[in-house]
Design a protein around this motif. Structure first.
Motif, mmCIF file in Angstrom:
data_model
loop_
_atom_site.group_PDB
_atom_site.id
_atom_site.type_symbol
_atom_site.label_atom_id
_atom_site.label_comp_id
_atom_site.label_asym_id
_atom_site.label_seq_id
_atom_site.Cartn_x
_atom_site.Cartn_y
_atom_site.Cartn_z
ATOM 1 N N LEU A 94 -78.384 45.117 26.091
ATOM 2 C CA LEU A 94 -77.650 44.658 27.269
ATOM 3 C C LEU A 94 -77.959 45.544 28.478
ATOM 4 O O LEU A 94 -78.044 45.047 29.604
ATOM 5 C CB LEU A 94 -76.153 44.658 26.984
ATOM 6 N N GLY A 132 -69.694 44.359 28.593
ATOM 7 C CA GLY A 132 -70.083 43.832 27.289
ATOM 8 C C GLY A 132 -69.519 44.651 26.149
ATOM 9 O O GLY A 132 -69.034 44.097 25.141
ATOM 10 N N THR A 178 -82.869 41.073 19.488
ATOM 11 C CA THR A 178 -82.148 41.537 20.677
ATOM 12 C C THR A 178 -82.972 41.326 21.937
ATOM 13 O O THR A 178 -82.447 40.887 22.974
ATOM 14 C CB THR A 178 -81.801 43.027 20.521
ATOM 15 N N MET A 182 -81.659 39.026 25.000
ATOM 16 C CA MET A 182 -81.404 39.605 26.322
ATOM 17 C C MET A 182 -82.335 39.030 27.383
ATOM 18 O O MET A 182 -81.948 38.876 28.546
ATOM 19 C CB MET A 182 -81.546 41.130 26.264
ATOM 20 N N PHE A 239 -73.113 37.517 25.037
ATOM 21 C CA PHE A 239 -73.529 38.773 24.419
ATOM 22 C C PHE A 239 -72.602 39.136 23.262
ATOM 23 O O PHE A 239 -73.052 39.518 22.175
ATOM 24 C CB PHE A 239 -73.539 39.884 25.467
#
Length: 250
Positions: A94, A132, A178, A182, A239
């Motif tokens: 993130l 997040g 991931t 993202m 997320f």
């Protein structure tokens, strides 16, 4: 009454190695803003709470095996660190998305102190990463991690030698998943930045005497921040919602 104090202490420390190693790198718990003594006491408290549940699994493996106890401590530390790194890689993703987002909309303010760590970070990235992580805690992601640690005693028994290849594959798959997620979350801002700069480039060809790129920067930033205002809630929600699938799938 404790009939075997030495075995009880060894069992507690063996449980603490896996739990403490996970919390050492777990997002939020491993923050530089959290004092070391608080992390230590939290790890001990959680280990003491989990030990009765795992007593029949841990105690027979540590009683009377002092010669191989050093190897057991090392393997427990590695296993706990791997579970913590899965969650940490996801949260670091993130921060990567926030950096890409800031660069795409032209938000190039000097780095300030990070809310979670000691490193300097962009203010917009700080806002997104903290939001997040706060939403993950609101959704009790740490309960999911601790539950996975309890289940890990079945997948990776105490005293066994973990398969390093499978652990590396797990971490690699986490990084790949991931990165794709993202990149998808930051894709509206990337597309906005590309389209805006492409349009500005065409305008600059038509009027080369005017410094279009200097004039267009405030409009790029204004449009990007407005896009952030419209989409930041959906960004941090997605997320947080994708964390179970990434963590359990790994």
């Amino acid at each position: 009454m404790i009939t075997d104090p030495e075995g009880t202490v060894l069992a507690l420390f063996a449980c603490f190695c896996r739990i403490g190693a996970c919390m050492m790198v777990l997002p939020g718990f491993s923050s530089a803003r959290l004092p070391m003594i608080v992390r230590l006491l939290a790890s001990v408290a959680i280990s003491m709470a989990i030990l009765p549940v795992l007593w029949d699994i841990i105690y027979p493996r540590v009683s009377g095996t002092q010669t191989a106890y050093i190897q057991l401590v090392f393997t427990e530390f590695v296993i706990g660190t791997m579970y913590g790194l899965i969650a940490r890689f996801y949260v670091l993703g993130l921060q990567f998305a926030g950096s890409v987002l800031s660069m795409a909309i032209g938000f190039s303010a000097p780095g300030a102190g990070d809310i979670l760590e000691d490193a300097a970070e962009n203010q917009l990235t700080n806002l997104i990463s903290f939001g997040g992580l706060m939403l993950l805690f609101a959704m009790d992601f740490h309960h999911m991690v601790f539950r996975a640690l309890i289940d890990s005693y079945t997948a990776m028994p105490l005293g066994g030698i973990p398969d390093s290849q499978k652990m590396l594959i797990t971490l690699t798959d986490t990084l790949v998943t991931t990165f794709k997620l993202m990149l998808r979350l930051a894709s509206p801002f990337i597309i906005f930045g590309l389209m805006f700069n492409f349009a500005v480039g065409l305008i600059n060809k038509l009027a080369p005497q005017i410094p279009v790129f200097f004039i267009s920067t405030p409009y790029l930033l204004m449009g990007g921040l407005f896009l952030v205002y419209l989409s930041i809630a959906a960004l941090v929600r997605q997320f947080a919602e994708f964390f179970p699938s990434v963590f359990i799938g790994s």
